[in-house]
Design a protein around this motif. Structure first.
Motif, PDB file in Angstrom:
ATOM      1  N   HIS A 164       0.816  -1.215   0.000  1.00 54.73           N
ATOM      2  CA  HIS A 164       0.000   0.000   0.000  1.00 54.73           C
ATOM      3  C   HIS A 164       0.853   1.270   0.000  1.00 54.73           C
ATOM      4  O   HIS A 164       0.524   2.244  -0.678  1.00 54.73           O
ATOM      5  CB  HIS A 164      -0.949  -0.005   1.192  1.00 54.73           C
ATOM      6  CG  HIS A 164      -1.990  -1.076   1.130  1.00 54.73           C
ATOM      7  ND1 HIS A 164      -3.059  -1.026   0.254  1.00 54.73           N
ATOM      8  CD2 HIS A 164      -2.117  -2.249   1.812  1.00 54.73           C
ATOM      9  CE1 HIS A 164      -3.811  -2.098   0.416  1.00 54.73           C
ATOM     10  NE2 HIS A 164      -3.262  -2.856   1.353  1.00 54.73           N
ATOM     11  N   VAL A 216       2.526   1.850  -3.570  1.00 53.19           N
ATOM     12  CA  VAL A 216       1.610   2.408  -4.557  1.00 53.19           C
ATOM     13  C   VAL A 216       1.259   3.864  -4.246  1.00 53.19           C
ATOM     14  O   VAL A 216       1.110   4.691  -5.145  1.00 53.19           O
ATOM     15  CB  VAL A 216       0.328   1.553  -4.625  1.00 53.19           C
ATOM     16  CG1 VAL A 216      -0.700   2.182  -5.541  1.00 53.19           C
ATOM     17  CG2 VAL A 216       0.671   0.142  -5.088  1.00 53.19           C
ATOM     18  N   HIS A 242      -2.726  -4.469  -6.849  1.00 53.39           N
ATOM     19  CA  HIS A 242      -2.362  -3.192  -7.461  1.00 53.39           C
ATOM     20  C   HIS A 242      -1.944  -3.265  -8.931  1.00 53.39           C
ATOM     21  O   HIS A 242      -1.542  -2.251  -9.496  1.00 53.39           O
ATOM     22  CB  HIS A 242      -1.203  -2.576  -6.663  1.00 53.39           C
ATOM     23  CG  HIS A 242      -1.444  -2.513  -5.183  1.00 53.39           C
ATOM     24  ND1 HIS A 242      -2.462  -1.781  -4.626  1.00 53.39           N
ATOM     25  CD2 HIS A 242      -0.788  -3.113  -4.143  1.00 53.39           C
ATOM     26  CE1 HIS A 242      -2.428  -1.913  -3.290  1.00 53.39           C
ATOM     27  NE2 HIS A 242      -1.424  -2.719  -2.986  1.00 53.39           N
ATOM     28  N   LEU A 254      -3.699  -0.629 -11.509  1.00 56.91           N
ATOM     29  CA  LEU A 254      -3.878   0.770 -11.125  1.00 56.91           C
ATOM     30  C   LEU A 254      -3.312   1.713 -12.188  1.00 56.91           C
ATOM     31  O   LEU A 254      -2.426   1.335 -12.964  1.00 56.91           O
ATOM     32  CB  LEU A 254      -3.193   1.036  -9.779  1.00 56.91           C
ATOM     33  CG  LEU A 254      -3.792   0.323  -8.561  1.00 56.91           C
ATOM     34  CD1 LEU A 254      -3.002   0.656  -7.313  1.00 56.91           C
ATOM     35  CD2 LEU A 254      -5.252   0.704  -8.378  1.00 56.91           C
ATOM     36  N   ASN A 304      -1.204   4.044 -11.974  1.00 54.96           N
ATOM     37  CA  ASN A 304       0.235   4.304 -11.847  1.00 54.96           C
ATOM     38  C   ASN A 304       1.068   3.020 -11.813  1.00 54.96           C
ATOM     39  O   ASN A 304       2.186   3.005 -11.294  1.00 54.96           O
ATOM     40  CB  ASN A 304       0.519   5.116 -10.581  1.00 54.96           C
ATOM     41  CG  ASN A 304       0.118   4.382  -9.308  1.00 54.96           C
ATOM     42  OD1 ASN A 304      -0.653   3.424  -9.343  1.00 54.96           O
ATOM     43  ND2 ASN A 304       0.638   4.833  -8.175  1.00 54.96           N
ATOM     44  N   GLU A 305       0.535   1.940 -12.379  1.00 60.30           N
ATOM     45  CA  GLU A 305       1.215   0.648 -12.310  1.00 60.30           C
ATOM     46  C   GLU A 305       2.587   0.640 -12.980  1.00 60.30           C
ATOM     47  O   GLU A 305       3.428  -0.209 -12.685  1.00 60.30           O
ATOM     48  CB  GLU A 305       0.341  -0.442 -12.939  1.00 60.30           C
ATOM     49  CG  GLU A 305       0.065  -0.253 -14.420  1.00 60.30           C
ATOM     50  CD  GLU A 305      -0.723  -1.412 -15.000  1.00 60.30           C
ATOM     51  OE1 GLU A 305      -0.504  -2.550 -14.538  1.00 60.30           O
ATOM     52  OE2 GLU A 305      -1.545  -1.188 -15.900  1.00 60.30           O
ATOM     53  N   PHE A 359       5.830   1.439 -10.303  1.00 58.40           N
ATOM     54  CA  PHE A 359       6.227   0.645  -9.136  1.00 58.40           C
ATOM     55  C   PHE A 359       6.381  -0.816  -9.543  1.00 58.40           C
ATOM     56  O   PHE A 359       5.868  -1.255 -10.577  1.00 58.40           O
ATOM     57  CB  PHE A 359       5.212   0.776  -7.991  1.00 58.40           C
ATOM     58  CG  PHE A 359       3.843   0.263  -8.307  1.00 58.40           C
ATOM     59  CD1 PHE A 359       3.526  -1.093  -8.217  1.00 58.40           C
ATOM     60  CD2 PHE A 359       2.827   1.137  -8.702  1.00 58.40           C
ATOM     61  CE1 PHE A 359       2.250  -1.567  -8.498  1.00 58.40           C
ATOM     62  CE2 PHE A 359       1.551   0.673  -8.980  1.00 58.40           C
ATOM     63  CZ  PHE A 359       1.265  -0.677  -8.883  1.00 58.40           C
TER      64      PHE A 359
END
Length: 293
Positions: free
Chosen positions: A140, A143, A169, A172, A174-175, A178
């Protein structure tokens, strides 16, 4: 009973009070007073008031004792599953964490990003570049701070944790900023260093005699001008672990020899309820002496 007698006597006294005290003859007043002695009535009333006072005081004392016992038990009692977690970790320091995730024994996992790291991200108070979150769990925090200006790597020794993080995640927006890696923090050697390392519930999870190795690895993974952020928890005086108790001095003891000094150490005002008063936010930078250049 005594209380009934007092009520009757009070009624009589009230009925004849005006009469015998306004009567001109003192003898009649004396006769009535002897028949219904006020002194005895007043003494009885005083005794009853004292009995009520003592009864109330005893009730308050019992309430205080019950409250004290409740508070003491809540302090002494461990969070649910903590004994089982410690048993698993001490029996197998490597697979123990995996078993904790398999059995759902993960009280360190908030199920959402840590409020203070979200605040730092939203207020643009975090370094840009590459960031590392060791012991990331379900990811968490990874992300939450990943963005176009910051690529974040989340590490965990548990395969179960990494798989869960990926499932949660992977889709998402913004994958692309990260990634999650299943690896041992202490033996990992990435090809690129980091501008930021965020440690929360990782330092307290390792054996205290491994803290020097932790600091050494932090130094090796961080760029010379990079920043280490430590959310120090749990600041307490309990015995055993994990989680092992921590203090500012514990961090200073292992970070100072590596050239780190604290830029700031503040109370975490955004700590979640059960952790309020037990966390401090430390920000650290390396200061390389001229002799080492």
């Amino acid at each position: 009973c005594e209380l009934g007698w007092v009520r009757v006597a009070n009624g009589i006294v009230n009925r004849y009070h005006t009469f015998f005290f306004s009567f001109s003859g003192r003898n009649l007043a004396s006769i009535i007073l002897r028949a219904f002695p006020l002194r005895n009535i007043l003494r009885t009333q005083a005794r009853l008031r004292m009995m009520r006072h003592n009864s109330n005081r005893e009730g308050q004392q019992q309430s205080i004792i019950r409250e004290t016992n409740t508070n003491t038990n809540s302090v002494k009692s461990s969070p649910p599953g903590l004994d089982k977690i410690q048993q698993l970790i001490h029996s197998d320091s490597t697979d123990g964490w995996e078993k904790c995730w398999e059995q759902g024994l993960t009280p360190w996992d908030l199920g959402r990003p840590t409020p203070v790291i979200v605040h730092l991200h939203r207020t643009h108070a975090l370094p840009k570049g590459r960031a590392l979150v060791p012991g990331c769990g379900t990811g968490h925090d990874v992300v939450a701070i990943a963005c176009a200006d910051r690529y974040v790597v989340g590490l965990d020794i548990s395969d179960k944790a990494i798989k869960k993080a990926t499932e949660l995640h992977s889709s998402l927006p913004n994958e692309n900023y990260f990634t999650f890696l299943k690896t041992d923090f202490f033996t990992w050697h990435p090809t690129e260093l980091f501008d930021l390392i965020f440690d929360y519930t990782f330092f307290c999870a390792i054996e205290p005699d491994m803290r020097s190795a932790w600091a050494s690895q932090i130094r090796d993974l961080l760029k010379p001008d990079g920043e280490l952020i430590t959310l120090m928890f749990p600041i307490s005086d309990h015995v055993g672990g994990p989680p092992y108790k921590v203090s500012t001095a514990d961090y200073e003891e292992v970070l100072h020899p590596m050239g780190f000094k604290a830029i700031s150490i503040l109370e975490n005002e955004l700590a979640i309820g059960p952790r309020k008063g037990r966390e401090k936010l430390g920000r650290w930078k390396r200061f390389i002496s001229q002799s080492s250049l």
